[in-house]
Design an enzyme around this catalytic site. Structure first.
Site, PDB file in Angstrom:
ATOM      1  N   CYS A   2       0.829  -1.193   0.000  1.00 37.30           N
ATOM      2  CA  CYS A   2       0.000   0.000   0.000  1.00 37.30           C
ATOM      3  C   CYS A   2       0.874   1.258   0.000  1.00 37.30           C
ATOM      4  O   CYS A   2       1.890   1.319   0.688  1.00 37.30           O
ATOM      5  CB  CYS A   2      -0.938   0.092   1.196  1.00 37.30           C
ATOM      6  SG  CYS A   2      -2.062  -1.275   1.341  1.00 37.30           S
ATOM      7  N   ARG A  27       4.029  -0.296  -4.756  1.00 40.25           N
ATOM      8  CA  ARG A  27       3.771  -0.812  -3.412  1.00 40.25           C
ATOM      9  C   ARG A  27       2.491  -1.638  -3.343  1.00 40.25           C
ATOM     10  O   ARG A  27       2.216  -2.277  -2.324  1.00 40.25           O
ATOM     11  CB  ARG A  27       3.656   0.351  -2.413  1.00 40.25           C
ATOM     12  CG  ARG A  27       4.879   1.223  -2.355  1.00 40.25           C
ATOM     13  CD  ARG A  27       4.689   2.322  -1.352  1.00 40.25           C
ATOM     14  NE  ARG A  27       4.513   1.772  -0.023  1.00 40.25           N
ATOM     15  CZ  ARG A  27       5.501   1.424   0.788  1.00 40.25           C
ATOM     16  NH1 ARG A  27       6.740   1.584   0.398  1.00 40.25           N
ATOM     17  NH2 ARG A  27       5.250   0.930   1.967  1.00 40.25           N
ATOM     18  N   TRP A  75      -2.616  -2.809  -1.613  1.00 45.39           N
ATOM     19  CA  TRP A  75      -2.255  -4.223  -1.739  1.00 45.39           C
ATOM     20  C   TRP A  75      -3.073  -4.912  -0.658  1.00 45.39           C
ATOM     21  O   TRP A  75      -2.819  -4.731   0.535  1.00 45.39           O
ATOM     22  CB  TRP A  75      -0.755  -4.405  -1.505  1.00 45.39           C
ATOM     23  CG  TRP A  75      -0.274  -5.790  -1.770  1.00 45.39           C
ATOM     24  CD1 TRP A  75       0.123  -6.298  -2.967  1.00 45.39           C
ATOM     25  CD2 TRP A  75      -0.124  -6.852  -0.806  1.00 45.39           C
ATOM     26  NE1 TRP A  75       0.501  -7.612  -2.819  1.00 45.39           N
ATOM     27  CE2 TRP A  75       0.367  -7.977  -1.508  1.00 45.39           C
ATOM     28  CE3 TRP A  75      -0.356  -6.971   0.559  1.00 45.39           C
ATOM     29  CZ2 TRP A  75       0.631  -9.202  -0.885  1.00 45.39           C
ATOM     30  CZ3 TRP A  75      -0.095  -8.193   1.175  1.00 45.39           C
ATOM     31  CH2 TRP A  75       0.391  -9.277   0.460  1.00 45.39           C
ATOM     32  N   ASN A 101      -1.733   2.059   5.631  1.00 46.05           N
ATOM     33  CA  ASN A 101      -0.859   1.004   5.104  1.00 46.05           C
ATOM     34  C   ASN A 101      -0.460   0.146   6.297  1.00 46.05           C
ATOM     35  O   ASN A 101       0.113   0.660   7.246  1.00 46.05           O
ATOM     36  CB  ASN A 101       0.376   1.674   4.458  1.00 46.05           C
ATOM     37  CG  ASN A 101       1.500   0.709   4.182  1.00 46.05           C
ATOM     38  OD1 ASN A 101       1.272  -0.478   3.990  1.00 46.05           O
ATOM     39  ND2 ASN A 101       2.718   1.219   4.155  1.00 46.05           N
ATOM     40  N   GLY A 102      -0.803  -1.159   6.265  1.00 41.75           N
ATOM     41  CA  GLY A 102      -0.441  -2.029   7.387  1.00 41.75           C
ATOM     42  C   GLY A 102      -1.593  -2.946   7.758  1.00 41.75           C
ATOM     43  O   GLY A 102      -2.529  -3.124   6.975  1.00 41.75           O
ATOM     44  N   GLU A 488      17.880 -17.423  -8.007  1.00 42.04           N
ATOM     45  CA  GLU A 488      17.422 -16.076  -8.347  1.00 42.04           C
ATOM     46  C   GLU A 488      16.843 -16.046  -9.774  1.00 42.04           C
ATOM     47  O   GLU A 488      15.818 -15.413 -10.020  1.00 42.04           O
ATOM     48  CB  GLU A 488      18.598 -15.097  -8.191  1.00 42.04           C
ATOM     49  CG  GLU A 488      18.357 -13.671  -8.609  1.00 42.04           C
ATOM     50  CD  GLU A 488      17.232 -12.945  -7.865  1.00 42.04           C
ATOM     51  OE1 GLU A 488      16.708 -13.480  -6.869  1.00 42.04           O
ATOM     52  OE2 GLU A 488      16.864 -11.860  -8.317  1.00 42.04           O
ATOM     53  N   LYS A 492      13.029 -14.937 -10.647  1.00 44.93           N
ATOM     54  CA  LYS A 492      12.703 -13.857 -11.600  1.00 44.93           C
ATOM     55  C   LYS A 492      11.685 -14.340 -12.620  1.00 44.93           C
ATOM     56  O   LYS A 492      10.741 -13.631 -12.945  1.00 44.93           O
ATOM     57  CB  LYS A 492      13.954 -13.376 -12.356  1.00 44.93           C
ATOM     58  CG  LYS A 492      14.935 -12.533 -11.619  1.00 44.93           C
ATOM     59  CD  LYS A 492      14.503 -11.136 -11.263  1.00 44.93           C
ATOM     60  CE  LYS A 492      13.799 -11.129  -9.951  1.00 44.93           C
ATOM     61  NZ  LYS A 492      14.547 -10.884  -8.768  1.00 44.93           N
ATOM     62  N   GLU A 495       8.102 -14.913 -10.938  1.00 48.78           N
ATOM     63  CA  GLU A 495       7.340 -13.773 -10.425  1.00 48.78           C
ATOM     64  C   GLU A 495       6.817 -12.853 -11.507  1.00 48.78           C
ATOM     65  O   GLU A 495       5.786 -12.227 -11.326  1.00 48.78           O
ATOM     66  CB  GLU A 495       8.132 -12.992  -9.371  1.00 48.78           C
ATOM     67  CG  GLU A 495       9.349 -12.290  -9.882  1.00 48.78           C
ATOM     68  CD  GLU A 495      10.099 -11.550  -8.783  1.00 48.78           C
ATOM     69  OE1 GLU A 495       9.479 -11.085  -7.839  1.00 48.78           O
ATOM     70  OE2 GLU A 495      11.325 -11.438  -8.906  1.00 48.78           O
ATOM     71  N   HIS A 511      19.223 -36.335  -7.364  1.00 49.55           N
ATOM     72  CA  HIS A 511      18.470 -36.747  -6.179  1.00 49.55           C
ATOM     73  C   HIS A 511      16.980 -36.458  -6.325  1.00 49.55           C
ATOM     74  O   HIS A 511      16.271 -36.361  -5.335  1.00 49.55           O
ATOM     75  CB  HIS A 511      19.046 -36.064  -4.932  1.00 49.55           C
ATOM     76  CG  HIS A 511      20.494 -36.396  -4.736  1.00 49.55           C
ATOM     77  ND1 HIS A 511      20.919 -37.586  -4.212  1.00 49.55           N
ATOM     78  CD2 HIS A 511      21.604 -35.698  -5.054  1.00 49.55           C
ATOM     79  CE1 HIS A 511      22.242 -37.614  -4.197  1.00 49.55           C
ATOM     80  NE2 HIS A 511      22.683 -36.476  -4.701  1.00 49.55           N
ATOM     81  N   LYS A 610       6.137  -4.317  -3.975  1.00 50.28           N
ATOM     82  CA  LYS A 610       7.581  -4.109  -3.884  1.00 50.28           C
ATOM     83  C   LYS A 610       8.081  -4.219  -2.457  1.00 50.28           C
ATOM     84  O   LYS A 610       9.159  -4.735  -2.206  1.00 50.28           O
ATOM     85  CB  LYS A 610       7.890  -2.718  -4.447  1.00 50.28           C
ATOM     86  CG  LYS A 610       9.355  -2.373  -4.489  1.00 50.28           C
ATOM     87  CD  LYS A 610      10.031  -3.101  -5.608  1.00 50.28           C
ATOM     88  CE  LYS A 610      11.519  -2.890  -5.647  1.00 50.28           C
ATOM     89  NZ  LYS A 610      12.172  -4.034  -6.294  1.00 50.28           N
TER      90      LYS A 610
HETATM   91  C1  F6R Z   1      11.967 -10.503  -5.885  1.00 51.00           C
HETATM   92  C2  F6R Z   1      11.763  -9.503  -4.878  1.00 51.00           C
HETATM   93  C3  F6R Z   1      11.452  -9.940  -3.496  1.00 51.00           C
HETATM   94  C4  F6R Z   1      12.266  -9.113  -2.498  1.00 51.00           C
HETATM   95  C5  F6R Z   1      11.844  -9.446  -1.051  1.00 51.00           C
HETATM   96  C6  F6R Z   1      12.685  -8.716  -0.031  1.00 51.00           C
HETATM   97  O1  F6R Z   1      12.284  -9.929  -7.116  1.00 51.00           O
HETATM   98  O2  F6R Z   1      11.845  -8.339  -5.139  1.00 51.00           O
HETATM   99  O3  F6R Z   1      11.671 -11.300  -3.329  1.00 51.00           O
HETATM  100  O4  F6R Z   1      13.613  -9.380  -2.687  1.00 51.00           O
HETATM  101  O5  F6R Z   1      10.500  -9.099  -0.879  1.00 51.00           O
HETATM  102  O6  F6R Z   1      12.572  -7.338  -0.180  1.00 51.00           O
HETATM  103  P1  F6R Z   1      13.619  -6.351   0.472  1.00 51.00           P
HETATM  104  O7  F6R Z   1      14.927  -6.581  -0.194  1.00 51.00           O
HETATM  105  O8  F6R Z   1      13.065  -4.992   0.183  1.00 51.00           O
HETATM  106  O9  F6R Z   1      13.664  -6.672   1.925  1.00 51.00           O
END
Ligand code: F6R
Length: 615
Positions: A2, A27, A75, A101-102, A488, A492, A495, A511, A610
């Site tokens: 949010c 957000r 969100w 937000n929360g 990673e 990517k 997501e 395995h 984010k």
């Molecule tokens: C993936 C992504 C998330 C963040 C995770 C931690 O692309 O962006 O997995 O890495 O939510 O976020 P931060 O780094 O802001 O604590």
């Protein structure tokens, strides 16, 4: 999770709030809403969907006049995304309007109590309960809005950043924070409130970041008044001068923020080590380490806590710290660590990694570690964020704002900072040969130009993306330093393109995962020359004999893997510990292109946000 924006001043609030919400859409983007005071009453518009929908709806249906307003992009936590659950929420009398937000964890019991007292609720949200609780307190105690907010917030359990206005007192916005971020932009006879500084940076560089359990009354013609929510103590606002500029938060000619941020990596990595790395003098200067060297030198072990991509950077750091500085490292998901009664002592150094600096689980893990006497070092990107403030010391990544929801430059800059820390400790401990140390510094300095070269694979990666864009499953394999890169790469792809993907250490394939391989399965293998190369080549042979499709990331000039793989993508040669900074680049580009080809919303993938400020 949010985004909130508010404005009070001499300009029209509407365009400032709408543009601010668009900047905060990273957000959360399930729904959006706005409330404006037009001089006599509050007008409100809210809708499921993006800020763009809100803009259309508001412009068709309400007066856009007024120099006071608040807005929200959501969100969803409590209640599905629909018009009713969107913010702002209005109190039963219609006087108070809030954005939040929360999460208010005890909202059910408060709602029951308020229902008994005759309150009605039109949404499923905890926020509507909060605004009515504030209203009830205001009436019952016969106090002003600020005081009512203070009393009400003392009764709630949870996390919040709120902005609230009262139609009977249209010269102020009351804001409060616990666990979710809130900044106040201070202009000439005008104030802005927002979840981060991006909505107001073109109007003012001066900002106050609220600390947890602080509230403020932002009143026209008055100085900001800060108070502690619990004990009423007055706090003095620390007005910071922000360095952010507007170009940094716009797309700069790229189709998506994610692509812009992928291409920013040479600059971002350079900015990360700029002023810290001095190759000629063989020095690494980092105030957060220099000032606390004893704690690091005496540490029995390092515990790294993080989530998602930052956790993957932590895994790379585990290899670097153990390899270079010979310090034992454990890497923990912050969400597990905080709840599993871990053994922590005052001989531990905890490193918390977070791009946003607001991730709720990482923040909670830090508090737990501190309470047990550990020294906590933060690696954050967002300056002034909650984690940056909560940690004992730290180092910023200086990556610049990361707006695409999928982390890219955060990952490579976090690895860069952690490499500097490991190298510095290795030197201080005398466990890394001087000649190798110097070679390492030279190589690290050359990484931005090598990342530029890795980015030249873009056209080839686009062709490969076209071939595999309809895959339903993918495997990612890597060993050693490149095992976290495999994780990673898979994250990517999942997501942003919604293709199921798994990352594994290449040797684990036997395995279990090898059973999945057939002619339909694309397998992305990181097979750079340094580190376990021959063993990875054997893994590639095994995939080939089972007819899997092999896409390999190799070192420039490699010929052996070329013979076996369906496609190869070359990256420049570097020392093994630094390979993740290069091998991750084509994997980022690949997910980007596949997602674009599948018509996915690259910068705002479904269900994600984010900054995860709720658990
Ligand atoms: C993936 C992504 C998330 C963040 C995770 C931690 O692309 O962006 O997995 O890495 O939510 O976020 P931060 O780094 O802001 O604590």
């Amino acid at each position: 999770m949010c985004g909130i924006v508010g404005y009070i001043g001499h300009r029209d609030a509407y365009p400032i709030i709408i543009k601010g919400l668009q900047r905060l859409e990273y957000r959360g983007y399930d729904s959006a809403g706005i409330a404006l005071f037009d001089g006599s009453d509050i007008n409100l518009s809210k809708t499921k969907g993006k800020v763009e929908h809100l803009k259309k709806k508001a412009e068709e249906s309400m007066s856009l006049k007024g120099g006071l307003g608040i807005g929200h992009t959501r969100w969803a936590t409590h209640g599905i995304p629909n018009d009713e659950n969107s913010h702002p929420h209005i109190s039963n009398s219609g006087d108070l309007v809030i954005v939040h937000n929360g999460i208010i964890e005890n909202y059910e019991s408060i709602k029951k109590e308020l229902t008994k007292r005759g309150y009605n609720f039109h949404s499923d949200t905890d926020t509507e309960v909060l605004v009515n609780l504030i209203e009830e307190v205001k009436k019952k105690e016969d106090v002003k809005l600020g005081h009512a907010v203070q009393i009400a917030l003392s009764e709630v359990v949870g996390a919040y950043a709120i902005a609230i206005i009262d139609r009977n007192k249209p010269d102020e916005i009351v804001v409060a924070k616990l666990g979710s971020p809130l900044a106040i932009g201070v202009g000439e006879n005008e104030f802005f409130v927002a979840s981060d500084a991006s909505p107001f940076i073109e109007y003012t560089n001066n900002a106050v970041y609220l600390a947890d359990e602080e509230m403020a009354i932002v009143r026209l013609g008055k100085e900001i008044k800060l108070r502690k929510i619990k004990d009423d103590a007055i706090a003095y606002p620390n007005i910071m001068e922000l360095k952010l500029n507007i170009e940094e938060i716009e797309k700069g000619g790229y189709d998506h923020f994610m692509l812009k941020e992928i291409y920013e990596q040479p600059r971002a990595i350079l900015d990360t080590y700029r002023g810290r790395l001095n190759v000629d003098q063989g020095l690494i200067k980092m105030a957060g380490i220099d000032d606390n060297l004893e704690r690091f030198m005496n540490a029995d072990r390092i515990i790294i806590v993080a989530c998602g991509t930052s956790w993957h950077a932590g895994l790379v750091a585990e290899y670097i710290f153990e390899d270079l500085a010979r310090i034992p490292v454990e890497v923990e998901y912050a969400s597990e660590f905080r709840y599993r009664n871990p053994v922590i002592t005052d001989k531990d150094v905890v490193i918390a990694i977070s791009q946003s600096g607001e991730t709720a689980d990482t923040l909670a893990a830090i508090k737990l570690a501190k309470a047990n006497g550990a020294f906590v070092f933060g690696v954050c990107n967002v300056v002034g964020s909650s984690i940056a403030r909560e940690t004992d010391a730290g180092a910023y990544t200086h990556a610049g704002p990361e707006i695409g929801v999928a982390s890219t430059k955060a990952f490579t800059t976090q690895i860069t900072v952690l490499t500097l820390v490991a190298l510095k400790l290795a030197k201080e401990k005398g466990v890394f040969p001087e000649s190798k140390y110097h070679e390492f510094l030279i190589e690290l300095e050359s990484i931005p130009s090598k990342v530029e070269r890795a980015l030249e694979s873009n056209a080839l990666v686009e062709i490969i993306a076209e071939v595999y864009k309809n895959a339903t499953n993918c495997l990612y394999l890597g060993r050693g330093y490149n095992f976290p890169v495999a994780l990673e790469g898979a994250l990517k792809l999942k997501e942003i393109s919604y293709i199921h993907a798994e990352g594994y250490p290449a040797a684990e394939m036997k395995h279990g995962p090898i059973a999945l391989i057939d002619e339909q399965m694309p397998v992305f293998v990181i097979a750079t020359k340094k580190g376990h190369y021959d063993k990875v080549v054997s893994n590639i042979q095994e995939i080939k004999s089972r007819k899997g499709k092999i896409i390999a990331i190799v070192t420039e000039g490699d010929s052996q893997v070329k013979e076996l793989a369906d496609h190869v993508i070359e990256v420049p040669e570097t020392i093994e510990s630094l390979t993740p900074l290069l091998t991750t680049i084509p994997l980022q580009l690949l997910s980007y292109h596949i997602a674009v080809m599948r018509g996915c919303n690259v910068d705002q993938p479904r269900n994600l946000a984010k900054s995860v400020t709720v658990e």
